[in-house]
Design a protein around this motif. Structure first.
Motif, mmCIF file in Angstrom:
data_model
loop_
_atom_site.group_PDB
_atom_site.id
_atom_site.type_symbol
_atom_site.label_atom_id
_atom_site.label_comp_id
_atom_site.label_asym_id
_atom_site.label_seq_id
_atom_site.Cartn_x
_atom_site.Cartn_y
_atom_site.Cartn_z
ATOM 1 N N ALA A 70 -24.481 70.292 0.509
ATOM 2 C CA ALA A 70 -23.023 70.097 0.553
ATOM 3 C C ALA A 70 -22.365 70.661 1.804
ATOM 4 O O ALA A 70 -21.442 70.053 2.333
ATOM 5 N N ALA A 71 -22.779 71.818 2.301
ATOM 6 C CA ALA A 71 -22.129 72.427 3.464
ATOM 7 C C ALA A 71 -22.763 71.980 4.781
ATOM 8 O O ALA A 71 -22.523 72.571 5.815
ATOM 9 N N LEU A 72 -23.571 70.924 4.733
ATOM 10 C CA LEU A 72 -24.243 70.392 5.918
ATOM 11 C C LEU A 72 -23.781 68.954 6.112
ATOM 12 O O LEU A 72 -24.084 68.092 5.293
ATOM 13 N N ASP A 86 -14.391 71.158 15.355
ATOM 14 C CA ASP A 86 -13.117 71.837 15.100
ATOM 15 C C ASP A 86 -12.724 71.761 13.628
ATOM 16 O O ASP A 86 -11.994 72.619 13.131
ATOM 17 N N ALA A 87 -13.192 70.748 12.909
ATOM 18 C CA ALA A 87 -12.846 70.572 11.497
ATOM 19 C C ALA A 87 -13.705 71.426 10.564
ATOM 20 O O ALA A 87 -13.365 71.581 9.392
ATOM 21 N N LEU A 88 -14.803 71.982 11.068
ATOM 22 C CA LEU A 88 -15.681 72.791 10.222
ATOM 23 C C LEU A 88 -15.075 74.157 9.937
ATOM 24 O O LEU A 88 -14.402 74.744 10.780
ATOM 25 N N GLN A 89 -15.360 74.658 8.748
ATOM 26 C CA GLN A 89 -14.953 76.000 8.333
ATOM 27 C C GLN A 89 -16.142 76.948 8.530
ATOM 28 O O GLN A 89 -17.294 76.511 8.564
ATOM 29 N N PRO A 90 -15.890 78.253 8.644
ATOM 30 C CA PRO A 90 -17.001 79.204 8.749
ATOM 31 C C PRO A 90 -17.996 79.008 7.601
ATOM 32 O O PRO A 90 -17.609 78.818 6.448
ATOM 33 N N GLY A 91 -19.268 79.009 7.950
ATOM 34 C CA GLY A 91 -20.328 78.800 6.972
ATOM 35 C C GLY A 91 -20.768 77.356 6.851
ATOM 36 O O GLY A 91 -21.791 77.076 6.235
ATOM 37 N N GLU A 92 -20.012 76.430 7.436
ATOM 38 C CA GLU A 92 -20.394 75.018 7.394
ATOM 39 C C GLU A 92 -21.199 74.651 8.631
ATOM 40 O O GLU A 92 -21.079 75.284 9.681
ATOM 41 N N TYR A 114 -16.882 77.282 22.544
ATOM 42 C CA TYR A 114 -16.969 78.029 21.293
ATOM 43 C C TYR A 114 -17.628 79.399 21.421
ATOM 44 O O TYR A 114 -17.467 80.234 20.536
ATOM 45 N N GLY A 115 -18.410 79.598 22.469
ATOM 46 C CA GLY A 115 -19.091 80.877 22.645
ATOM 47 C C GLY A 115 -19.974 81.229 21.467
ATOM 48 O O GLY A 115 -20.686 80.380 20.933
ATOM 49 N N GLU A 116 -19.883 82.478 21.027
ATOM 50 C CA GLU A 116 -20.744 82.962 19.949
ATOM 51 C C GLU A 116 -20.254 82.574 18.560
ATOM 52 O O GLU A 116 -20.898 82.914 17.567
ATOM 53 N N ARG A 117 -19.152 81.848 18.470
ATOM 54 C CA ARG A 117 -18.660 81.378 17.163
ATOM 55 C C ARG A 117 -19.472 80.189 16.657
ATOM 56 O O ARG A 117 -19.311 79.781 15.514
ATOM 57 N N LEU A 118 -20.329 79.613 17.524
ATOM 58 C CA LEU A 118 -21.096 78.430 17.149
ATOM 59 C C LEU A 118 -22.586 78.716 17.266
ATOM 60 O O LEU A 118 -23.089 79.065 18.333
ATOM 61 N N GLY A 119 -23.291 78.562 16.145
ATOM 62 C CA GLY A 119 -24.743 78.683 16.157
ATOM 63 C C GLY A 119 -25.357 77.329 16.488
ATOM 64 O O GLY A 119 -24.870 76.294 16.035
ATOM 65 N N ILE A 120 -26.410 77.339 17.290
ATOM 66 C CA ILE A 120 -27.078 76.105 17.708
ATOM 67 C C ILE A 120 -28.567 76.250 17.400
ATOM 68 O O ILE A 120 -29.224 77.157 17.910
ATOM 69 N N ALA A 134 -35.664 61.412 19.342
ATOM 70 C CA ALA A 134 -35.290 61.962 18.035
ATOM 71 C C ALA A 134 -34.889 63.425 18.192
ATOM 72 O O ALA A 134 -35.714 64.315 18.088
ATOM 73 N N ILE A 135 -33.612 63.641 18.450
ATOM 74 C CA ILE A 135 -33.074 64.981 18.607
ATOM 75 C C ILE A 135 -32.160 65.288 17.421
ATOM 76 O O ILE A 135 -31.271 64.499 17.111
ATOM 77 N N VAL A 136 -32.390 66.413 16.779
ATOM 78 C CA VAL A 136 -31.537 66.840 15.677
ATOM 79 C C VAL A 136 -31.220 68.317 15.885
ATOM 80 O O VAL A 136 -32.136 69.138 16.039
ATOM 81 N N ILE A 137 -29.931 68.623 15.921
ATOM 82 C CA ILE A 137 -29.467 69.995 16.151
ATOM 83 C C ILE A 137 -28.454 70.349 15.056
ATOM 84 O O ILE A 137 -27.546 69.586 14.782
ATOM 85 N N ASP A 138 -28.626 71.515 14.468
ATOM 86 C CA ASP A 138 -27.619 72.031 13.542
ATOM 87 C C ASP A 138 -26.652 72.917 14.313
ATOM 88 O O ASP A 138 -27.066 73.887 14.960
ATOM 89 N N PHE A 139 -25.365 72.570 14.234
ATOM 90 C CA PHE A 139 -24.296 73.377 14.813
ATOM 91 C C PHE A 139 -23.590 74.062 13.649
ATOM 92 O O PHE A 139 -23.013 73.398 12.790
ATOM 93 N N SER A 140 -23.650 75.386 13.608
ATOM 94 C CA SER A 140 -23.082 76.154 12.505
ATOM 95 C C SER A 140 -21.904 76.989 12.987
ATOM 96 O O SER A 140 -22.008 77.676 14.009
#
Length: 88
Positions: free
Chosen positions: A13-15, A37-43, A64-70, A79-85
């Motif tokens: 759900a949060a992905l 920009d529409a994502l909430q923390p933890g999403e 975003y700096g350190e506010r975004l996990g990659i 086939a590139i898949v990256i999770d941006f958290s």
């Protein structure tokens, strides 16, 4: 032989999947920034693409700096898949 994308599977759900392959190139970065920009923390947004978006990653680091996990989930030619958290 076509590579199997991690994006071809269901996600928790949060992905939220974002398949950049279906977005016109001239709108792609703006659409990605809007989605992030529409994502909430933890999403997390699961980004799928046909090439490694190194210039985009540099832009995201600046914006975003350190506010975004990659985290790469898949990194194969075509086939590139990256999770941006969004980090809280």
């Amino acid at each position: 032989m076509q590579a199997i994308h991690v994006c071809d599977h269901s996600t928790p759900a949060a992905l939220y999947p974002f398949d950049a392959r279906g977005v016109a190139k001239r709108f792609r970065h703006a659409a990605i920034f809007g989605a992030l920009d529409a994502l909430q923390p933890g999403e997390t947004m699961r980004f799928c693409n046909d090439h490694d978006p190194l210039p985009l990653l540099a832009q995201l680091q600046q914006r975003y700096g350190e506010r975004l996990g990659i985290a790469y989930q898949q990194r194969e030619p075509g086939a590139i898949v990256i999770d941006f958290s969004v980090l809280g």
